[in-house]
Design a protein around this motif. Structure first.
Motif, PDB file in Angstrom:
ATOM      1  N   SER A  30       0.570 -14.716  -8.159  1.00 10.33           N
ATOM      2  CA  SER A  30      -0.814 -14.614  -7.700  1.00 10.33           C
ATOM      3  C   SER A  30      -0.808 -13.676  -6.512  1.00 10.33           C
ATOM      4  O   SER A  30      -0.004 -13.842  -5.593  1.00 10.33           O
ATOM      5  CB  SER A  30      -1.352 -15.978  -7.269  1.00 10.33           C
ATOM      6  OG  SER A  30      -1.308 -16.876  -8.351  1.00 10.33           O
ATOM      7  N   ILE A  31      -1.699 -12.717  -6.516  1.00 11.68           N
ATOM      8  CA  ILE A  31      -1.717 -11.706  -5.465  1.00 11.68           C
ATOM      9  C   ILE A  31      -2.890 -11.972  -4.532  1.00 11.68           C
ATOM     10  O   ILE A  31      -4.052 -11.909  -4.948  1.00 11.68           O
ATOM     11  CB  ILE A  31      -1.821 -10.301  -6.079  1.00 11.68           C
ATOM     12  CG1 ILE A  31      -0.615 -10.084  -6.989  1.00 11.68           C
ATOM     13  CG2 ILE A  31      -1.907  -9.234  -5.001  1.00 11.68           C
ATOM     14  CD1 ILE A  31      -0.743  -8.928  -7.915  1.00 11.68           C
ATOM     15  N   ASP A  32      -2.555 -12.314  -3.268  1.00 10.73           N
ATOM     16  CA  ASP A  32      -3.588 -12.506  -2.250  1.00 10.73           C
ATOM     17  C   ASP A  32      -4.019 -11.155  -1.694  1.00 10.73           C
ATOM     18  O   ASP A  32      -5.200 -10.857  -1.597  1.00 10.73           O
ATOM     19  CB  ASP A  32      -3.082 -13.412  -1.133  1.00 10.73           C
ATOM     20  CG  ASP A  32      -2.812 -14.832  -1.613  1.00 10.73           C
ATOM     21  OD1 ASP A  32      -3.403 -15.243  -2.638  1.00 10.73           O
ATOM     22  OD2 ASP A  32      -2.018 -15.527  -0.976  1.00 10.73           O
ATOM     23  N   THR A  33      -3.018 -10.355  -1.279  1.00 11.14           N
ATOM     24  CA  THR A  33      -3.229  -8.991  -0.796  1.00 11.14           C
ATOM     25  C   THR A  33      -2.037  -8.172  -1.295  1.00 11.14           C
ATOM     26  O   THR A  33      -1.069  -8.752  -1.806  1.00 11.14           O
ATOM     27  CB  THR A  33      -3.270  -8.921   0.756  1.00 11.14           C
ATOM     28  OG1 THR A  33      -1.953  -9.118   1.273  1.00 11.14           O
ATOM     29  CG2 THR A  33      -4.236  -9.945   1.346  1.00 11.14           C
ATOM     30  N   PRO A  34      -2.049  -6.855  -1.137  1.00  6.28           N
ATOM     31  CA  PRO A  34      -0.890  -6.066  -1.563  1.00  6.28           C
ATOM     32  C   PRO A  34       0.406  -6.433  -0.830  1.00  6.28           C
ATOM     33  O   PRO A  34       1.491  -6.072  -1.266  1.00  6.28           O
ATOM     34  CB  PRO A  34      -1.304  -4.625  -1.240  1.00  6.28           C
ATOM     35  CG  PRO A  34      -2.797  -4.648  -1.288  1.00  6.28           C
ATOM     36  CD  PRO A  34      -3.176  -6.008  -0.751  1.00  6.28           C
ATOM     37  N   ARG A  35       0.291  -7.199   0.272  1.00  5.58           N
ATOM     38  CA  ARG A  35       1.458  -7.583   1.065  1.00  5.58           C
ATOM     39  C   ARG A  35       1.724  -9.081   1.092  1.00  5.58           C
ATOM     40  O   ARG A  35       2.648  -9.535   1.766  1.00  5.58           O
ATOM     41  CB  ARG A  35       1.289  -7.103   2.503  1.00  5.58           C
ATOM     42  CG  ARG A  35       1.268  -5.602   2.606  1.00  5.58           C
ATOM     43  CD  ARG A  35       0.963  -5.154   4.024  1.00  5.58           C
ATOM     44  NE  ARG A  35       1.137  -3.731   4.128  1.00  5.58           N
ATOM     45  CZ  ARG A  35       1.903  -3.154   5.030  1.00  5.58           C
ATOM     46  NH1 ARG A  35       2.539  -3.871   5.923  1.00  5.58           N
ATOM     47  NH2 ARG A  35       2.008  -1.842   5.056  1.00  5.58           N
ATOM     48  N   VAL A  36       0.932  -9.865   0.380  1.00  2.00           N
ATOM     49  CA  VAL A  36       1.107 -11.328   0.339  1.00  2.00           C
ATOM     50  C   VAL A  36       0.903 -11.807  -1.096  1.00  2.00           C
ATOM     51  O   VAL A  36      -0.133 -11.540  -1.704  1.00  2.00           O
ATOM     52  CB  VAL A  36       0.120 -12.056   1.272  1.00  2.00           C
ATOM     53  CG1 VAL A  36       0.298 -13.569   1.171  1.00  2.00           C
ATOM     54  CG2 VAL A  36       0.277 -11.598   2.711  1.00  2.00           C
ATOM     55  N   ILE A  37       1.907 -12.526  -1.607  1.00  5.98           N
ATOM     56  CA  ILE A  37       1.839 -13.064  -2.964  1.00  5.98           C
ATOM     57  C   ILE A  37       2.296 -14.509  -2.972  1.00  5.98           C
ATOM     58  O   ILE A  37       2.958 -14.974  -2.042  1.00  5.98           O
ATOM     59  CB  ILE A  37       2.717 -12.257  -3.949  1.00  5.98           C
ATOM     60  CG1 ILE A  37       4.196 -12.358  -3.546  1.00  5.98           C
ATOM     61  CG2 ILE A  37       2.252 -10.816  -4.053  1.00  5.98           C
ATOM     62  CD1 ILE A  37       5.164 -11.860  -4.598  1.00  5.98           C
TER      63      ILE A  37
END
Length: 133
Positions: free
Chosen positions: A100-107
């Motif tokens: 699941s991708i929250d932001t391009p830098r947090v998954i």
């Protein structure tokens, strides 16, 4: 020479087995992975354990418990904000990974399966920490 009545059956069988053969090939990386930045990532397990990973391609996150083992991937879900992949690694096991991708830098990553005869089930929060070393 085939009888005319057998031609539709054979054509249907070819379509069926042809489609199955196409599924057995390695699917391209899901669209969701295109939004993940490359670089050094820190994966924090639910138990607090940390794991460092250099992500040269977002597909590196698909089979983290099997490393660089050659595996066949089957995309089960492919959305803009997440994906689920089932994979098989001949002689090394199999797994299923949901990202699941929250932001391009947090998954958020969940993976489970069997690696070299041992079962695993892990949850990670991943954060990009910079460029690869």
């Amino acid at each position: 020479m085939l009888k005319r009545s057998m031609r539709p059956v054979i054509a249907g069988a070819l379509l069926l087995f042809g489609a199955a053969g196409a599924t057995a090939q390695r699917d391209p990386a899901p669209n969701a992975l295109n939004g993940i930045e490359r670089g050094q990532w820190q994966l924090k397990a639910a138990d607090g354990g940390l794991r460092q990973l250099c992500v040269r391609s977002p597909a590196d996150l698909l089979q983290i418990m099997h490393g660089n083992t050659q595996c066949e991937h089957f995309v089960m879900e492919n959305g803009a904000r997440g994906a689920t992949i089932r994979y098989t690694c001949p002689s090394h096991g199999h797994g299923r990974t949901t990202i699941s991708i929250d932001t391009p830098r947090v998954i958020n990553l969940e993976t489970q399966g069997v690696a070299d005869g041992s079962p695993f089930s892990e949850r990670f929060e991943g954060r990009r920490t910079g460029a690869c070393n």
